[in-house]
Write a protein that holds these residues in place. Structure first.
Motif, mmCIF file in Angstrom:
data_model
loop_
_atom_site.group_PDB
_atom_site.id
_atom_site.type_symbol
_atom_site.label_atom_id
_atom_site.label_comp_id
_atom_site.label_asym_id
_atom_site.label_seq_id
_atom_site.Cartn_x
_atom_site.Cartn_y
_atom_site.Cartn_z
ATOM 1 N N ALA A 1 -3.993 10.512 -9.933
ATOM 2 C CA ALA A 1 -3.927 9.354 -9.033
ATOM 3 C C ALA A 1 -2.643 9.387 -8.207
ATOM 4 C CB ALA A 1 -4.019 8.064 -9.834
ATOM 5 N N LEU A 2 -1.539 9.786 -8.831
ATOM 6 C CA LEU A 2 -0.268 9.888 -8.116
ATOM 7 C C LEU A 2 -0.339 10.977 -7.041
ATOM 8 C CD1 LEU A 2 2.703 9.452 -7.555
ATOM 9 C CD2 LEU A 2 3.256 10.732 -9.627
ATOM 10 N N LEU A 3 -0.897 12.125 -7.393
ATOM 11 C CA LEU A 3 -1.015 13.202 -6.417
ATOM 12 C C LEU A 3 -1.940 12.813 -5.269
ATOM 13 C CD1 LEU A 3 -1.194 16.316 -8.781
ATOM 14 C CD2 LEU A 3 0.749 15.514 -7.428
ATOM 15 N N ASP A 4 -3.021 12.084 -5.588
ATOM 16 C CA ASP A 4 -3.917 11.614 -4.529
ATOM 17 C C ASP A 4 -3.181 10.675 -3.578
ATOM 18 O OD1 ASP A 4 -6.761 11.333 -3.487
ATOM 19 O OD2 ASP A 4 -6.216 9.240 -3.848
ATOM 20 N N PHE A 5 -2.311 9.839 -4.121
ATOM 21 C CA PHE A 5 -1.464 8.945 -3.317
ATOM 22 C C PHE A 5 -0.605 9.759 -2.341
ATOM 23 C CE2 PHE A 5 2.801 6.835 -3.182
ATOM 24 C CZ PHE A 5 2.460 5.696 -2.467
ATOM 25 N N SER B 1 0.811 -1.224 0.000
ATOM 26 C CA SER B 1 0.000 0.000 0.000
ATOM 27 C C SER B 1 0.840 1.267 0.000
ATOM 28 C CB SER B 1 -0.930 0.008 1.218
ATOM 29 O OG SER B 1 -0.189 -0.079 2.421
ATOM 30 N N ASP B 2 2.131 1.152 0.289
ATOM 31 C CA ASP B 2 3.015 2.319 0.303
ATOM 32 C C ASP B 2 3.672 2.568 -1.057
ATOM 33 O OD1 ASP B 2 2.438 2.839 2.918
ATOM 34 O OD2 ASP B 2 4.232 1.906 3.741
ATOM 35 N N PHE B 3 3.224 1.835 -2.089
ATOM 36 C CA PHE B 3 3.813 1.966 -3.424
ATOM 37 C C PHE B 3 2.771 2.463 -4.420
ATOM 38 C CE2 PHE B 3 6.529 -0.863 -1.170
ATOM 39 C CZ PHE B 3 7.790 -0.775 -1.741
ATOM 40 N N PHE B 4 3.135 3.449 -5.205
ATOM 41 C CA PHE B 4 2.323 3.860 -6.353
ATOM 42 C C PHE B 4 3.009 3.310 -7.593
ATOM 43 C CE2 PHE B 4 1.084 6.461 -9.906
ATOM 44 C CZ PHE B 4 -0.267 6.669 -9.712
ATOM 45 N N VAL B 5 2.325 2.408 -8.295
ATOM 46 C CA VAL B 5 2.907 1.729 -9.456
ATOM 47 C C VAL B 5 2.071 2.058 -10.685
ATOM 48 C CG1 VAL B 5 3.635 -0.478 -10.420
ATOM 49 C CG2 VAL B 5 3.636 -0.151 -7.930
ATOM 50 N N PRO C 1 -4.326 17.500 -4.144
ATOM 51 C CA PRO C 1 -5.311 17.639 -5.220
ATOM 52 C C PRO C 1 -4.603 17.871 -6.546
ATOM 53 C CG PRO C 1 -5.067 19.729 -4.110
ATOM 54 C CD PRO C 1 -4.181 18.748 -3.371
ATOM 55 N N LEU C 2 -5.311 17.698 -7.642
ATOM 56 C CA LEU C 2 -4.725 17.978 -8.955
ATOM 57 C C LEU C 2 -4.700 19.477 -9.218
ATOM 58 C CD1 LEU C 2 -3.626 16.839 -11.631
ATOM 59 C CD2 LEU C 2 -5.966 16.787 -12.472
ATOM 60 N N TYR C 3 -5.847 20.138 -9.022
ATOM 61 C CA TYR C 3 -5.964 21.557 -9.319
ATOM 62 C C TYR C 3 -6.219 22.383 -8.062
ATOM 63 C CZ TYR C 3 -6.702 19.861 -14.102
ATOM 64 O OH TYR C 3 -6.558 19.235 -15.320
ATOM 65 N N ASP C 4 -5.664 23.575 -8.052
ATOM 66 C CA ASP C 4 -5.961 24.568 -7.036
ATOM 67 C C ASP C 4 -5.946 25.926 -7.735
ATOM 68 O OD1 ASP C 4 -6.212 26.272 -4.917
ATOM 69 O OD2 ASP C 4 -4.225 25.888 -4.072
ATOM 70 N N PRO C 5 -7.106 26.558 -7.917
ATOM 71 C CA PRO C 5 -7.166 27.840 -8.630
ATOM 72 C C PRO C 5 -6.220 28.893 -8.070
ATOM 73 C CG PRO C 5 -9.372 26.992 -8.244
ATOM 74 C CD PRO C 5 -8.435 26.112 -7.465
ATOM 75 N N VAL C 6 -5.924 28.787 -6.769
ATOM 76 C CA VAL C 6 -5.000 29.742 -6.146
ATOM 77 C C VAL C 6 -3.553 29.422 -6.520
ATOM 78 C CG1 VAL C 6 -4.219 30.700 -3.943
ATOM 79 C CG2 VAL C 6 -6.613 30.077 -4.236
ATOM 80 N N GLY C 7 -3.296 28.165 -6.924
ATOM 81 C CA GLY C 7 -1.949 27.768 -7.320
ATOM 82 C C GLY C 7 -1.020 27.494 -6.165
#
Length: 413
Positions: A337-341, A317-321, A345-351
């Protein structure tokens, strides 16, 4: 003016004209390719699909460009688990890596690192100045001589451990405060094949580490790895006999068979040594040893047994493959999916916590780096017979990879 001199001028002019034509053609092809890529990126359509607990996206061509929409900005929980301390050298905070990109080499690591570097919440553990000095994004901290190697006495081992851990802390930018610090990633894609590294990390880091592994069609990865090394030989002094494709492939298959035989006997990769198998079948024709890595092209593509080695020390569970083929089909989906791992989040309007918007991300993802060099002398060596040999070899071990990962890479379906 002599006839010989005039002929020399003529040939120089013709050669220069030929070079200009070739460069012009390459420039047009390059521009055409970039335009085509950007055009394709702009046509992406999004739809919400589900991700799974193994951090793997089972994608197909019709889903190109979709993203999974797993985590809104308000649910950001960055995986910052690393131990940190104040450096005596400058009074700044420094941390060990939160995440390590352990493999595999020649599987899109450079492009992925460049894409993640544009995320405001992710930072390479190497400082920009240190990366520039090394001319590399990669840490390679735990590959150092004698660290974890058999036969080293405890005094020397402790010296190397202390040196390595200090080097990690001193090689990064450092922070004035730990509040809202970015996630630190170490990029060392050679770790995946080094059997002393997972043990070292388990012993030295007393917190939850996370790992990223990118895979590639094993035949393509093997060829790319061989070209990279063989081209270095061509540039230096021409190929040695052992550098030829069919010879290195057979030595690599011998290394891999050695690993498989050990696991079949012991059923425990902690009792086997990939390093030892590589050294046994890494002898140069002129008596020089290949230093364990020169002919590792095949064994580095033997993914199942490397995973078994790492899973013996760290939970799956500690690996993103993911596979680079999935990434090319659906770069947005794999990125999210990688960022969720990583709890992002993927997007943030504030950056501040993610990429500002989809258009910004597409511009970033359109950049592909570190393509495999092509040399005509090398291409000619790759025969159909050699490819068939590799295909037969890897297909035999594909079931083991499915069993270990719990999903099908699709390479031999």
């Amino acid at each position: 003016m002599s006839v010989h001199f005039m002929m020399l001028i003529f040939f120089v002019a013709v050669f220069h004209y030929h070079i200009v034509l070739v460069q012009g053609k390459l420039k047009k092809e390059e521009q055409s390719g970039i335009a085509e890529t950007l055009s394709m990126r702009k046509q992406l359509k999004t739809k919400v699909v589900a991700g799974d607990v193994n951090h793997h996206l089972d994608l197909n061509e019709t889903e190109y460009g979709t993203y999974v929409g797993l985590r809104p900005v308000e649910n950001t929980k960055p995986e910052r688990n690393a131990e940190c301390s104040v450096r005596a050298s400058d009074g700044k905070w420094a941390c060990y890596p939160d995440v390590i990109y352990i493999g595999t080499s020649k599987s899109g690591t450079t492009s992925m690192a460049a894409h993640l570097a544009q995320n405001p919440m992710i930072q390479n553990i190497l400082s920009k100045s240190e990366s520039a000095r090394r001319k590399s994004k990669e840490g390679h901290f735990w590959e150092r001589e004698k660290t974890g190697r058999k036969g080293v006495n405890m005094t020397d081992l402790e010296m190397w451990l202390n040196f390595t851990k200090t080097d990690i802390l001193e090689s990064q930018e450092g922070f004035d405060s730990l509040e809202d610090r970015p996630i630190l990633i170490e990029y060392s894609p050679n770790y995946f094949v080094l059997d002393h590294v997972p043990l070292m990390l388990k012993q030295q880091y007393n917190y939850r580490l996370k790992f990223i592994v990118s895979l590639r069609d094993p035949i393509g990865r093997t060829i790319s790895s061989w070209k990279f090394k063989a081209k270095e030989g061509l540039m230096r002094n021409g190929l040695f006999p052992d550098d030829y494709f069919n010879v290195t492939m057979m030595q690599g298959i011998d290394q891999a068979n050695c690993v498989v035989a050990c696991y079949d006997k012991t059923k425990d990769m902690r009792k086997c040594s990939i390093t030892t198998c590589r050294s046994i079948y890494d002898k140069r024709w002129d008596g020089r040893n290949g230093k364990y890595s020169y002919y590792a092209h095949v064994v580095k593509s033997l993914y199942a047994y490397q995973f078994l080695m790492w899973f013996a020390y760290f939970p799956k569970s500690d690996f993103f493959v993911f596979t680079i083929e999935q990434y090319r089909k659906n770069p947005i989906g794999v990125t999210e999916a990688l960022l969720d791992f990583l709890g992002l989040p993927l997007y943030d309007p504030v950056g501040k916590l993610g990429y500002k918007d989809k258009e910004t991300l597409l511009d970033i993802l359109s950049v592909i780096m570190n393509e495999t060099p092509i040399a005509a002398q090398l291409e000619k060596q790759i025969s159909k017979e050699s490819l068939d040999t590799l295909r037969n070899f890897f297909s035999k071990h594909d079931e083991k990879l499915k069993e270990v990962l719990g999903w099908d890479s699709g390479y031999y379906s």
